[in-house]
Design a protein around this motif. Structure first.
Motif, mmCIF file in Angstrom:
data_model
loop_
_atom_site.group_PDB
_atom_site.id
_atom_site.type_symbol
_atom_site.label_atom_id
_atom_site.label_comp_id
_atom_site.label_asym_id
_atom_site.label_seq_id
_atom_site.Cartn_x
_atom_site.Cartn_y
_atom_site.Cartn_z
ATOM 1 N N SER A 89 0.841 -1.193 0.000
ATOM 2 C CA SER A 89 0.000 0.000 0.000
ATOM 3 C C SER A 89 0.875 1.242 0.000
ATOM 4 C CB SER A 89 -0.911 -0.023 1.235
ATOM 5 O OG SER A 89 -1.179 1.277 1.661
ATOM 6 N N ARG A 90 0.550 2.151 -0.909
ATOM 7 C CA ARG A 90 1.304 3.421 -0.954
ATOM 8 C C ARG A 90 1.031 4.223 0.311
ATOM 9 N NH1 ARG A 90 5.160 3.617 -4.760
ATOM 10 N NH2 ARG A 90 4.973 1.365 -4.796
ATOM 11 N N ALA A 91 -0.193 4.109 0.809
ATOM 12 C CA ALA A 91 -0.600 4.960 1.930
ATOM 13 C C ALA A 91 0.069 4.530 3.236
ATOM 14 C CB ALA A 91 -2.111 4.939 2.078
ATOM 15 N N SER A 92 0.111 3.220 3.505
ATOM 16 C CA SER A 92 0.560 2.776 4.825
ATOM 17 C C SER A 92 1.904 2.058 4.778
ATOM 18 C CB SER A 92 -0.477 1.828 5.428
ATOM 19 O OG SER A 92 -0.494 0.615 4.709
ATOM 20 N N GLY A 93 2.338 1.629 3.616
ATOM 21 C CA GLY A 93 3.548 0.817 3.539
ATOM 22 C C GLY A 93 3.284 -0.643 3.855
ATOM 23 N N ALA A 99 5.846 -6.062 -2.447
ATOM 24 C CA ALA A 99 6.691 -5.381 -3.435
ATOM 25 C C ALA A 99 7.378 -4.156 -2.836
ATOM 26 C CB ALA A 99 5.853 -4.976 -4.643
ATOM 27 N N ARG A 100 6.859 -3.709 -1.669
ATOM 28 C CA ARG A 100 7.391 -2.502 -1.013
ATOM 29 C C ARG A 100 7.404 -1.338 -1.975
ATOM 30 N NH1 ARG A 100 11.518 -6.029 2.525
ATOM 31 N NH2 ARG A 100 9.852 -7.203 3.506
ATOM 32 N N GLU A 101 8.486 -0.559 -2.029
ATOM 33 C CA GLU A 101 8.392 0.679 -2.813
ATOM 34 C C GLU A 101 8.557 0.453 -4.305
ATOM 35 O OE1 GLU A 101 12.664 0.588 -1.300
ATOM 36 O OE2 GLU A 101 10.688 -0.091 -0.685
ATOM 37 N N ARG A 102 8.726 -0.827 -4.693
ATOM 38 C CA ARG A 102 8.982 -1.071 -6.110
ATOM 39 C C ARG A 102 7.716 -1.234 -6.923
ATOM 40 N NH1 ARG A 102 14.237 -4.551 -7.246
ATOM 41 N NH2 ARG A 102 13.133 -4.747 -9.202
ATOM 42 N N LEU A 103 7.707 -0.636 -8.101
ATOM 43 C CA LEU A 103 6.657 -0.917 -9.069
ATOM 44 C C LEU A 103 7.207 -2.027 -9.954
ATOM 45 C CD1 LEU A 103 5.864 2.785 -9.909
ATOM 46 C CD2 LEU A 103 4.566 1.283 -8.414
ATOM 47 N N VAL A 133 -1.860 -0.251 9.260
ATOM 48 C CA VAL A 133 -0.854 0.351 10.140
ATOM 49 C C VAL A 133 0.563 0.001 9.656
ATOM 50 C CG1 VAL A 133 -2.355 0.443 12.163
ATOM 51 C CG2 VAL A 133 -0.868 -1.546 11.827
ATOM 52 N N GLY A 134 0.670 -0.548 8.450
ATOM 53 C CA GLY A 134 1.990 -0.709 7.841
ATOM 54 C C GLY A 134 2.613 -2.081 7.971
ATOM 55 N N MET A 135 1.854 -3.066 8.451
ATOM 56 C CA MET A 135 2.438 -4.413 8.548
ATOM 57 C C MET A 135 2.268 -5.152 7.226
ATOM 58 S SD MET A 135 1.037 -5.673 12.255
ATOM 59 C CE MET A 135 0.860 -4.512 13.626
#
Lengths: 274, 177
Positions: A36-40, A66-70, B71-73
């Protein structure tokens, strides 16, 4: 295995795995889902449908965000695939993708399967999304839905007859499958085996893996040091040439080695600009 | 027929709308804690959410999974009707930092103890386990004594607080920075 969300990639993969296991082959799977871009955070839901791993030691699944990768891969996907490839007979990567983002995935795998939904669109839509250029096998899943699936398969096939393919060569097959009733799964496996055999015939497999390796090392270096850092090694072309020379070394070792060289070069004063 | 007039009822599955309006500030605070934990863990906090046993009431587990994502998990959601064996296997293969189980069938005693037992046999006795469900306080006490780190019941409707405590639990078990 790539395709739009909900196309049935996981369910189809599960059917494939069951068949492979029945034949005694072991299977490793890396399943990548977007963050998610919003929450990570990320919701990694592929295990719900990849049920074959329950108590079978011959199947291993690792979900990755995927974390920050597209582009459908995670940083660790290549490492994961490499490790699994050393242990299991076959390795699958499952990732959401809808077209041009598959370039990176295509560079990682030997065979790319695109799974489409029945009614997913007409020829033009597939062409504009760019999905026709890279995959080696096309699948319209949910064939049990009938005419809609058949029409989508026809649209794909006619699109493949029209456009130019990234690697040239003959048009890839378009198959109909139903993960629900198992139809077409054997044919899909056969198509994958045929594609692999084609790659083994000439120098196809070696070239494909070398290209993937070059792409990976270049991307890793560029992400860390930027084009400025790459220029210190003489630019992309020079790095490519060096990678081709060291064809036997591991991509991870090469990325580390070349990275150290860039760092060393960056400590010295910049060469005079021309 | 009436169905032709009024349409057909489809029982809700999947995640319904949020039961509570989530105050953005608290969410942001927990998210910051989740992100702050990543360097200590070496990667983002990853949890497994699943439902062992035979009840199919997935809403609670899915609310938790979505909230944890928010919450980012990184949340591996494994779905319903799992065996303890499958859960322990997934936790090992996925390399999660915590397991959250949801059980609404009343069989939490047997199922949770078996999960704990299998975790020990897999060499994962340090992996924290939290449980949610219709669990009477006397049972909850027994579960905590057996090694369950937190037990939640329908009284714990504040999902953000649950997430905050999950961060506590993982922080307690994580190696110091």
């Amino acid at each position: 295995v790539t395709g739009a969300p909900g196309a049935g990639k996981s369910t189809l993969l599960d059917a494939l795995v069951r068949r492979l296991r029945a034949g005694g082959e072991t299977v490793g799977i890396v399943a990548v889902d977007p963050s998610s871009r919003a929450s990570g955070g990320a919701l990694l839901g592929d295990r719900i449908r990849l049920r074959s791993a329950g108590r079978d030691a011959g199947v291993f699944i690792r979900s990755m965000a995927a974390r920050e990768r597209l582009g459908g891969l995670a940083d660790a996907t290549r490492a994961g695939v490499t490790v699994l490839g050393a242990v299991f007979d076959r390795v699958f990567v499952e990732t959401v993708g809808v077209g041009q983002s598959e370039v990176e995935v295509a560079a990682l795998v030997d065979s790319l399967v695109y799974v489409a939904n029945p009614g997913a669109g007409d020829v033009l839509q597939f062409m504009k999304a760019g999905v026709l250029e890279l995959p080696d096998v096309f699948v319209v899943n949910k064939a049990d839905l009938g005419p809609a699936a058949q029409r989508t398969a026809q649209e794909l096939a006619s699109g493949l007859g029209l456009g130019e393919r990234a690697g040239g060569g003959p048009a890839p097959p378009v198959l109909l499958t139903s993960a629900r009733d198992g139809a077409g799964v054997a044919e899909l496996l056969a198509a994958l085996d045929r594609h692999h055999a084609q790659l083994l015939e000439g120098s196809g497999l070696r070239e494909r893996r070398a290209r993937g390796r070059e792409g990976f090392v270049l991307e890793a270096l560029e992400r860390r040091y930027g084009s400025y850092g790459l220029a210190r090694l003489g630019g992309r072309g020079a790095v490519r040439a060096r990678l081709r020379e060291a064809a036997e070394a591991s991509s991870f070792a090469l990325a580390a080695e070349l990275g150290a060289e860039i760092e060393e070069a960056l400590r010295k004063p910049a060469p005079p600009s021309r | 027929v009436l169905r032709g007039l009024f349409g057909e009822y489809r029982a809700p599955t999947g995640v319904a709308a949020r039961p509570e309006a989530q105050p953005g500030e608290r969410t942001a605070q927990v998210r910051a804690r989740v992100h702050a934990l990543a360097p200590r863990l070496g990667r983002p906090l990853k949890v497994l959410v699943g439902k062992p046993g035979l009840d199919g009431h997935s809403n609670g587990a899915e609310q938790i999974a979505v909230r944890a994502r928010d919450v980012g998990m990184e949340v591996v959601y494994e779905g319903i009707r799992l065996t303890p064996e499958q859960i322990v296997r997934s936790a090992r293969d996925e390399g999660v930092h915590l397991i959250g189980l949801s059980i609404l069938s009343g069989s939490h005693g047997v199922l949770v103890l078996e999960v704990l037992d299998r975790l020990r046999k897999a060499g994962l006795e340090e992996l924290p386990l939290v449980v949610g469900g219709i669990i009477p306080e006397s049972d909850a006490e027994a579960l905590r004594r057996a090694g369950v780190r937190r037990v939640y019941t329908p009284k714990d409707y504040d999902l953000t607080r649950i997430m905050d405590e999950i961060v506590d639990v993982v922080a307690e078990s994580a190696p110091a920075a």
